[in-house]
Enzyme design. Structure first.
Site, PDB file in Angstrom:
ATOM      1  NE  ARG A 185      -7.952  -8.327   1.593  1.00 33.82           N
ATOM      2  CZ  ARG A 185      -7.699  -7.528   0.550  1.00 33.82           C
ATOM      3  NH1 ARG A 185      -6.726  -6.612   0.626  1.00 33.82           N
ATOM      4  NH2 ARG A 185      -8.413  -7.628  -0.556  1.00 33.82           N
TER       5      ARG A 185
ATOM      6  CE  LYS B 177      -4.245  -1.802   2.087  1.00 39.95           C
ATOM      7  NZ  LYS B 177      -5.162  -1.774   3.253  1.00 39.95           N
TER       8      LYS B 177
END
Length: 285
Positions: free
Chosen positions: A265, A231
């Site tokens: 995740r 991210k």
């Protein structure tokens, strides 16, 4: 910092009659059935691609496959409910047929998509909006009687990063979950997982403050899922790109495991599993 509530924490999930033990952390592999996810390498354009990636994830040690047909990157294009259903349900059916041992999560904020995916064979609902974007979601989860991952987010994927603002991000995330967890428990939902929502309606400073104070979320006694994988909080901090953000992701995975995360995740399952193995070696020494 919240008092350690280890003895009161929930360590198992009921996945359609099969119990999954979360005493040892596990990995959720990201399977994007979208053309516009922020990390290009994660996009799967057809069922064959999805099956190949699922096989790879399972071989590398994933406990869950998280299937999403709606890109939640900041500013992502909206798609209709029917288009989302058409993307994910055939993939759920194909994976269930070829890999019946796999536990599948459906990444959606829409109750109809969740319902049809569970009926097709998925086991878990992973909702980035914690019911905020579909008023039918909580009742649907209760009716389906499946585990539910609720994430903290303000706004929608289209506007969440325009000007995120908090007085104290961790306290606001805790307050948010207090209300949600209470409502879900009143509906009889037994298996809940909390996701702090790293990268969703949060500035870099908010993300890192929330990570630093993540132990405070243990007051609920529920498993914590974290999503850092490649991210912007990683690659922008390192002045690089999503494609070059694996090392930074690994650092944050390691820190989150030390703070009690139970589910990572990730796009890179093998590397995430290695983090878990090494942390457990240290803890068992």
């Amino acid at each position: 910092m919240a008092k350690d509530t280890f003895l009161n924490r929930k360590h198992t999930l009921n996945l359609q009659g099969q119990l999954l033990d979360l005493t040892s952390p596990c990995v959720m592999g990201i399977l994007n059935i979208t053309p516009d996810s922020f990390y290009g390498e994660s996009r799967n354009f057809n069922i064959d691609d999805a099956l190949l990636r699922t096989e790879k994830y399972l071989q590398e040690g994933a406990s869950f496959i998280d299937i999403g047909g709606y890109s939640s990157r900041p500013g992502a294009k909206d798609v209709s409910t029917q288009e989302e259903v058409d993307r994910v349900v055939p993939v759920v059916e194909a994976i269930c047929k070829q890999f019946p041992q796999a536990f599948l999560s459906i990444d959606t904020f829409r109750a109809e998509v969740a319902k049809k995916s569970i009926e097709a064979g998925a086991h878990i609902i992973n909702d980035i909006s914690a019911g905020e974007l579909d008023p039918d979601m909580f009742d649907t989860v209760a009716t389906l009687n499946v585990p539910y991952i609720l994430m903290h987010m303000k706004g929608t994927p289209q506007n969440m990063q325009l000007s995120p603002s908090y007085q104290h991000v961790t306290l606001e995330v805790v307050d948010y979950f207090v209300d949600k967890v209470e409502k879900l428990k009143k509906l009889g939902v037994k298996d809940l997982i909390l996701d702090p929502g790293f990268g969703f309606a949060k500035s870099p400073q908010h993300n890192y403050q929330l990570l630093r104070e993540m132990e405070d979320l243990h007051l609920f006694g529920l498993p914590l899922l974290v999503g850092f994988s490649r991210k912007s909080m990683v690659y922008k901090a390192l002045d690089t790109t999503p494609a070059e953000a694996l090392n930074g992701t690994t650092v944050l995975h390691t820190l989150s495991l030390l703070k009690g995360a139970k589910i990572l995740r990730a796009h890179d399952v093998r590397e995430a599993r290695e983090c878990i193995i090494l942390i457990e070696k240290m803890q068992q020494a």
